[in-house]
Scaffold this active site. Structure first.
Site, PDB file in Angstrom:
ATOM      1  N   GLU A  24       0.813  -1.223   0.000  1.00 40.51           N
ATOM      2  CA  GLU A  24       0.000   0.000   0.000  1.00 40.51           C
ATOM      3  C   GLU A  24       0.844   1.269   0.000  1.00 40.51           C
ATOM      4  OE1 GLU A  24      -0.619  -2.628   1.878  1.00 40.51           O
ATOM      5  OE2 GLU A  24      -2.736  -3.176   1.689  1.00 40.51           O
ATOM      6  N   PHE A  72     -12.167  -7.010  13.728  1.00 40.61           N
ATOM      7  CA  PHE A  72     -11.109  -7.523  12.875  1.00 40.61           C
ATOM      8  C   PHE A  72     -10.659  -6.431  11.894  1.00 40.61           C
ATOM      9  CE2 PHE A  72      -9.925  -9.742   8.861  1.00 40.61           C
ATOM     10  CZ  PHE A  72      -8.702 -10.219   9.313  1.00 40.61           C
ATOM     11  N   GLN A  73      -9.376  -6.201  11.836  1.00 39.91           N
ATOM     12  CA  GLN A  73      -8.768  -5.193  10.958  1.00 39.91           C
ATOM     13  C   GLN A  73      -9.341  -3.791  11.175  1.00 39.91           C
ATOM     14  OE1 GLN A  73      -8.636  -6.873   6.912  1.00 39.91           O
ATOM     15  NE2 GLN A  73      -6.604  -7.638   7.472  1.00 39.91           N
ATOM     16  N   LYS A 121     -17.699  -0.583   5.664  1.00 38.83           N
ATOM     17  CA  LYS A 121     -18.117  -1.540   4.645  1.00 38.83           C
ATOM     18  C   LYS A 121     -19.614  -1.439   4.332  1.00 38.83           C
ATOM     19  CE  LYS A 121     -17.535  -6.236   3.061  1.00 38.83           C
ATOM     20  NZ  LYS A 121     -16.903  -7.544   3.272  1.00 38.83           N
ATOM     21  N   MET A 168      24.354   9.003   2.557  1.00 41.90           N
ATOM     22  CA  MET A 168      24.105  10.267   3.255  1.00 41.90           C
ATOM     23  C   MET A 168      24.398  10.116   4.748  1.00 41.90           C
ATOM     24  SD  MET A 168      23.420  13.336   2.854  1.00 41.90           S
ATOM     25  CE  MET A 168      22.481  13.953   1.478  1.00 41.90           C
TER      26      MET A 168
HETATM   27  C1  LIG Z   1      18.383  14.705   2.136  1.00 39.47           C
HETATM   28  C2  LIG Z   1      17.675  16.000   1.917  1.00 39.47           C
HETATM   29  C3  LIG Z   1      18.388  17.165   1.726  1.00 39.47           C
HETATM   30  C4  LIG Z   1      17.739  18.362   1.455  1.00 39.47           C
HETATM   31  N1  LIG Z   1      18.492  19.474   1.167  1.00 39.47           N
HETATM   32  C5  LIG Z   1      17.866  20.589   0.702  1.00 39.47           C
HETATM   33  C6  LIG Z   1      18.617  21.703   0.204  1.00 39.47           C
HETATM   34  O1  LIG Z   1      19.837  21.708   0.192  1.00 39.47           O
HETATM   35  N2  LIG Z   1      17.926  22.768  -0.283  1.00 39.47           N
HETATM   36  C7  LIG Z   1      16.565  22.803  -0.315  1.00 39.47           C
HETATM   37  O2  LIG Z   1      15.993  23.773  -0.818  1.00 39.47           O
HETATM   38  N3  LIG Z   1      15.843  21.796   0.174  1.00 39.47           N
HETATM   39  C8  LIG Z   1      16.462  20.678   0.671  1.00 39.47           C
HETATM   40  N4  LIG Z   1      15.696  19.621   1.108  1.00 39.47           N
HETATM   41  C9  LIG Z   1      14.220  19.736   1.060  1.00 39.47           C
HETATM   42  C10 LIG Z   1      13.654  20.422   2.286  1.00 39.47           C
HETATM   43  O3  LIG Z   1      13.558  19.485   3.323  1.00 39.47           O
HETATM   44  C11 LIG Z   1      12.236  20.999   1.978  1.00 39.47           C
HETATM   45  O4  LIG Z   1      11.400  19.976   1.513  1.00 39.47           O
HETATM   46  C12 LIG Z   1      12.253  22.076   0.920  1.00 39.47           C
HETATM   47  O5  LIG Z   1      13.305  22.984   1.134  1.00 39.47           O
HETATM   48  C13 LIG Z   1      10.926  22.831   0.931  1.00 39.47           C
HETATM   49  O6  LIG Z   1      10.778  23.480  -0.283  1.00 39.47           O
HETATM   50  P1  LIG Z   1       9.817  24.748  -0.450  1.00 39.47           P
HETATM   51  O7  LIG Z   1      10.222  25.822   0.489  1.00 39.47           O
HETATM   52  O8  LIG Z   1       9.802  25.032  -1.887  1.00 39.47           O
HETATM   53  O9  LIG Z   1       8.411  24.260   0.095  1.00 39.47           O
HETATM   54  P2  LIG Z   1       7.296  23.243  -0.376  1.00 39.47           P
HETATM   55  O10 LIG Z   1       7.245  22.145   0.612  1.00 39.47           O
HETATM   56  O11 LIG Z   1       7.368  22.909  -1.800  1.00 39.47           O
HETATM   57  O12 LIG Z   1       6.027  24.145  -0.055  1.00 39.47           O
HETATM   58  C14 LIG Z   1       5.458  24.966  -0.994  1.00 39.47           C
HETATM   59  C15 LIG Z   1       5.024  26.295  -0.407  1.00 39.47           C
HETATM   60  O13 LIG Z   1       4.306  26.966  -1.424  1.00 39.47           O
HETATM   61  C16 LIG Z   1       2.988  27.237  -1.006  1.00 39.47           C
HETATM   62  N5  LIG Z   1       2.094  27.013  -2.133  1.00 39.47           N
HETATM   63  C17 LIG Z   1       1.634  25.848  -2.630  1.00 39.47           C
HETATM   64  N6  LIG Z   1       0.846  26.052  -3.686  1.00 39.47           N
HETATM   65  C18 LIG Z   1       0.798  27.386  -3.873  1.00 39.47           C
HETATM   66  C19 LIG Z   1       0.144  28.223  -4.804  1.00 39.47           C
HETATM   67  N7  LIG Z   1      -0.613  27.732  -5.785  1.00 39.47           N
HETATM   68  N8  LIG Z   1       0.308  29.558  -4.694  1.00 39.47           N
HETATM   69  C20 LIG Z   1       1.073  30.087  -3.700  1.00 39.47           C
HETATM   70  N9  LIG Z   1       1.720  29.340  -2.806  1.00 39.47           N
HETATM   71  C21 LIG Z   1       1.591  28.000  -2.883  1.00 39.47           C
HETATM   72  C22 LIG Z   1       2.712  26.321   0.149  1.00 39.47           C
HETATM   73  O14 LIG Z   1       1.752  26.880   1.016  1.00 39.47           O
HETATM   74  C23 LIG Z   1       4.099  26.183   0.789  1.00 39.47           C
HETATM   75  O15 LIG Z   1       4.344  27.226   1.693  1.00 39.47           O
HETATM   76  C24 LIG Z   1      16.335  18.411   1.428  1.00 39.47           C
HETATM   77  C25 LIG Z   1      15.611  17.254   1.676  1.00 39.47           C
HETATM   78  C26 LIG Z   1      16.260  16.049   1.892  1.00 39.47           C
HETATM   79  C27 LIG Z   1      15.442  14.821   2.104  1.00 39.47           C
HETATM   80  C1  LIG Z   2      12.425   5.525   5.467  1.00 37.44           C
HETATM   81  C2  LIG Z   2      13.693   6.220   5.817  1.00 37.44           C
HETATM   82  N1  LIG Z   2      14.511   5.667   6.740  1.00 37.44           N
HETATM   83  C3  LIG Z   2      15.689   6.276   7.053  1.00 37.44           C
HETATM   84  C4  LIG Z   2      16.062   7.444   6.448  1.00 37.44           C
HETATM   85  C5  LIG Z   2      17.381   8.134   6.815  1.00 37.44           C
HETATM   86  N2  LIG Z   2      18.269   8.190   5.637  1.00 37.44           N
HETATM   87  C6  LIG Z   2      18.390   9.296   4.882  1.00 37.44           C
HETATM   88  S1  LIG Z   2      19.407   9.099   3.589  1.00 37.44           S
HETATM   89  C7  LIG Z   2      19.750   7.513   4.030  1.00 37.44           C
HETATM   90  C8  LIG Z   2      20.695   6.668   3.213  1.00 37.44           C
HETATM   91  C9  LIG Z   2      20.166   6.310   1.875  1.00 37.44           C
HETATM   92  O1  LIG Z   2      21.024   5.350   1.300  1.00 37.44           O
HETATM   93  P1  LIG Z   2      20.982   5.044  -0.251  1.00 37.44           P
HETATM   94  O2  LIG Z   2      19.587   4.839  -0.682  1.00 37.44           O
HETATM   95  O3  LIG Z   2      21.941   3.962  -0.543  1.00 37.44           O
HETATM   96  O4  LIG Z   2      21.446   6.422  -0.887  1.00 37.44           O
HETATM   97  P2  LIG Z   2      22.871   7.149  -0.877  1.00 37.44           P
HETATM   98  O5  LIG Z   2      22.833   8.178   0.209  1.00 37.44           O
HETATM   99  O6  LIG Z   2      23.922   6.111  -0.642  1.00 37.44           O
HETATM  100  O7  LIG Z   2      22.962   7.764  -2.225  1.00 37.44           O
HETATM  101  C10 LIG Z   2      19.072   7.167   5.196  1.00 37.44           C
HETATM  102  C11 LIG Z   2      19.165   5.865   5.881  1.00 37.44           C
HETATM  103  C12 LIG Z   2      15.144   7.988   5.523  1.00 37.44           C
HETATM  104  N3  LIG Z   2      15.389   9.143   4.905  1.00 37.44           N
HETATM  105  N4  LIG Z   2      13.998   7.334   5.197  1.00 37.44           N
END
Ligand SMILES: Cc1cc2nc3c(=O)[nH]c(=O)nc-3n(C[C@H](O)[C@H](O)[C@H](O)COP(=O)(O)OP(=O)(O)OC[C@H]3O[C@@H](n4cnc5c(N)ncnc54)[C@H](O)[C@@H]3O)c2cc1C
Ligand SMILES: Cc1ncc(C[n+]2csc(CCOP(=O)(O)OP(=O)(O)O)c2C)c(N)n1
Ligand SMILES: [Mg+2]
Lengths: 163, 566
Positions: free
Chosen positions: B50, B112-113, B162, B479
């Protein structure tokens, strides 16, 4: 700063848990919360007492407004308003200070609403401070139970919160 | 027309224009499955878990702009869906999730469930409903789609006992044309006075920066944003979620900002005097240390969700409204007033930016011996001419994809930014492929992430989805390993991926094509060969440099001007 926030919301199952969930998930503090249907039975009115700086109170209002069931939100503390709370206070009177308890209730304009050989139950209405003051004044008496409703609030004059 | 609850659901979905329903059957939804079986309008896609159904619907939504739709059973069906729902919630993705529920007489009896699906999902949905009477079903579904797709989009869960879908209880059906809710009226138009103030502030800038996010993509505003940005001639940076909102190949584009953003984007932010934030939410991965964030800037912020504004950073000119409407109004005000930016200051500002840009922060040391992950993505960009729909999992590979695959159009970059859900990439690619038949769809993943929803390879075979899986196999939860190298003195606790499967054989046993690529010289050829196989899923297992790190990087707690470059 203490704020009294009034919320008008759809009278739907689960609406209360959305508000409670919001406050716990975002770490906002709730001092008291009361809720009941209004004259329009499809709407509930909630009064929330919370604390926070301006930025937090602004976020609280925005987050409440964001809940789909919420129709209107207002911070009553922003303007003139009336706050009321009801308290039910049970006091042990076996020791013989029945007169003193009665006198105290009178001073605070409380009413004795239940009497037994050994207890008085007092009903008191007022703002939170008044109820606090009454409980403090009762300090030396054997109070066995305090039930407070939490604050209710309404704006003064023509100002009113409507759908 | 008299219909049962189950038939009402199917008809309502058809009325909403739903072409694919991603799901998995079980006891509580069997009446609905029976009704689905007797029609052709809505095609059901059977996933293998799912969570996969929800991510697939999510990938469909992100790549088409239409809401994703999911059907799962009660109890474990619903709980398995929760990670997917939370993923969509954090990235504001429009989605409707139908969960089966036990018979309404049994609710609350530990049947159940039975789980309290409404309670479990409440904190990670835009809204949810429990439908108690079949009479309420059509209207509730209408509301669910309306709420999911308007304002700030998000997932809506509809929990359906259901008995509400009982085939023997038929009632007249008419799908509501429109819906009016007194408690929900998202704002479209920005306040004209605020828009004028914003334009004035923008024109008064000497060191302007445009910072845009996912809201531009979600709000279909790439065109108006591009027009405004070009007209002003200002530098622009995108968040991870905003990539594709402005053409990455354009000169005014400074790349992504934030923790792994470019030097020029982050330095530009830090030194800006006016910041124009559009559809972005000042996430902590972007701002770094709030105390040090944009110390000299006055800020304009456009967002449809008032609670995004001044949440983390206090702004000077808030504008609540749909990005596209607001940007078009800004363009109109600019035209009407004939206002011009201060070209002299702007030239000096660009000179400074070019200096930062010349640090060439995304350059990396190439190798003839070992495959550099960045190189694979550069080649993938070339071979797909930047036109592919790219989904990603979470980790280093995600950041490299964001940095090295240049997105010139919206909807092409599909990743879990807010929740950072490993396991998102493959099912999201299925949804993107179904939504864009014939297009190149590439899933960039790691050997860790791909194993979190690998079972969906079977779904891909069943529906003939020719996704290209680009696995950057560094044998590490890279990472995690990077953070352990930087902040835990190289103590690599539980980040080495032992006992990896042979991905080539694994792909083959699922009926797909597998390739293992070990030498830099083979990268281009393998990618070309894979993308030429238009009707096959190809699993490309690139054995990459296990020591490579993602640069630049702003360490947690640092300011945007305190980057680690290499
Ligand atoms: C491993 C990892 C590393 C990351 N590193 C970075 C990084 O280096 N840099 C980075 O930027 N992010 C990074 N992120 C992502 C970060 O966690 C956030 O998800 C991201 O920065 C949010 O982006 P955003 O501000 O565009 O917001 P979003 O989550 O895209 O939110 C959108 C915003 O726009 C508004 N909005 C939506 N629709 C409309 C509309 N029609 N009109 C007006 N407003 C609207 C919403 O209300 C909201 O405030 C990383 C994530 C991970 C998993
Ligand atoms: C469901 C979930 N569990 C744990 C994490 C924490 N986490 C972030 S990046 C990462 C490693 C990912 O490894 P891989 O897919 O091999 O990517 P790589 O960083 O090596 O490119 C982990 C464990 C997560 N983001 N999501
Ligand atoms: Mg890895």
């Amino acid at each position: 700063m203490r704020h009294i926030i009034s919320v008008l919301m759809e009278n739907e199952a689960g609406a209360l848990s959305r508000v409670a969930g919001l406050f716990s998930a975002r770490g906002y503090n709730i001092e008291s919360l009361t809720v009941a249907p209004t004259n329009d039975e499809t709407l509930s009115r909630m009064t929330l007492v919370t604390r926070g700086d301006d930025q937090i109170i602004e976020q609280i209002q925005k987050q409440l407004n964001k809940l789909i069931d919420v129709v209107k939100v207002t911070d009553l503390s922003e303007a003139r308003h009336i706050e009321r709370e009801i308290a039910l206070v049970k006091v042990e009177t076996r020791g013989g200070d029945r007169e003193e308890v009665k006198r105290m209730a009178d001073i605070f304009r409380g009413r004795i609403i239940d009497v037994t050989d050994s207890t008085y139950t007092i009903e008191l209405t007022g703002n939170g401070e008044k109820i606090d003051a009454f409980l403090e004044a009762m300090g030396s008496m054997p109070v066995t139970e305090v039930v407070r409703s939490g604050a209710l609030g309404i704006g003064r004059g023509a100002r009113s919160l409507q759908a | 027309m008299n219909l049962s609850g189950a038939e009402i659901i199917v008809e309502s979905l058809a009325n909403e224009g739903v072409d694919y329903l991603f799901g998995y059957p079980g006891g509580a939804v069997l009446h609905i499955y029976d009704a689905l079986d007797q029609q052709q309008k809505v095609e059901h896609v059977l996933v293998r878990h799912e969570q996969g159904a929800v991510h697939a619907a999510d990938g469909y939504a992100r790549s088409t702009g239409k809401p994703g739709v999911v059907l799962v059973t009660s109890g474990p069906g619903a709980t398995n869906a929760v990670t997917g729902i939370a993923t969509a919630h954090l990235d504001s993705i429009p989605m409707v999730v139908l969960t089966g529920q036990v018979h309404s007489n049994l609710i609350g009896n530990d049947a159940f469930q039975e789980v309290d699906s409404v309670g479990i999902t409440r904190p990670c949905v835009k809204h949810n409903f429990l439908v108690k009477n079949v009479e309420d079903l059509a209207e509730t579904l209408k509301k669910a789609f309306y709420i999911a797709t308007t304002g700030r989009p998000g997932p809506v869960v509809v929990d359906i006992p259901k008995d509400v879908t009982d085939p023997n209880v038929k009632i007249p059906f008419e799908y509501p044309e429109h819906i009016d809710m007194r408690s929900y009226n998202p704002t479209r138009k920005g306040h004209p006075g605020q828009i004028r103030r914003a334009v004035e502030m923008m024109l008064s800038a000497r060191r302007p920066m445009i910072y845009t996010g996912g809201g531009v993509v979600l709000g279909r505003a790439a065109e108006s944003l591009t027009e405004l940005t070009r007209k002003l001639g200002y530098p622009i940076t995108n968040t991870l979620m905003g990539l594709g909102g402005y053409p990455a190949d354009d000169h005014q584009f400074l790349g992504m900002l934030g923790m792994h953003g470019t030097y020029e984007a982050n330095m530009g932010m830090h030194h800006a005097d006016v910041l124009i934030a559009i559809g972005a939410r000042f996430d902590d991965r972007v701002t770094g240390n709030l105390e040090k964030f944009c110390p000299n800037a006055r800020i304009v912020h456009v967002d449809v969700d008032p609670s995004s504004i001044s949440k983390n950073v206090k702004v000077d000119v808030p504008i609540v409204g749909e990005v596209d409407d607001v940007l078009r109004d800004m363009l109109r005000v600019l035209d009407e007033t004939g206002g011009e930016p201060d070209r002299e200051s702007l030239d000096a500002w660009w000179k400074q930016i070019e200096e930062w840009r010349s640090a060439d922060c995304l350059s990396y040391k190439g190798s003839d011996e070992v495959i550099k992950p960045q190189f694979v993505l550069e080649k993938a960009y070339e071979i797909t001419r930047g036109e592919a729909f790219v989904t990603s999992d979470v980790g280093q590979h995600q950041m490299w994809a964001a940095q090295y695959y240049r997105f010139n159009k919206p909807y092409r970059w599909i990743n879990s930014g807010g929740l950072g859900t490993m396991g998102f990439g493959l099912p999201a690619a299925m949804g993107a492929q179904l939504g864009n038949p014939g297009a190149d769809v590439m899933c960039v993943t790691g050997e860790g992430s791909i194993q979190m929803n690998i079972q969906e390879l079977s779904t891909c075979l069943q529906y003939g989805l020719p996704v290209k899986i680009v696995c950057l196999n560094n044998r590490y939860l890279g990472m995690v390993r990077q953070w352990q190298e930087f902040f835990y003195q190289g103590r690599y606790a539980m980040s080495y991926m032992e006992a990896l499967p042979d991905f080539v054989k694994l792909a083959e046993s699922y009926g797909h094509v597998g390739m293992r690529i070990e030498k830099p010289g083979e990268v281009e050829g393998a990618l070309k060969e894979a993308f030429a196989m238009k009707d096959r899923l190809v699993f490309l297992d690139f054995v990459t440099d296990e020591t490579e790190n993602v640069y630049p990087m702003i360490p947690a707690g640092a300011g945007q001007n305190e980057m680690i470059l290499v």
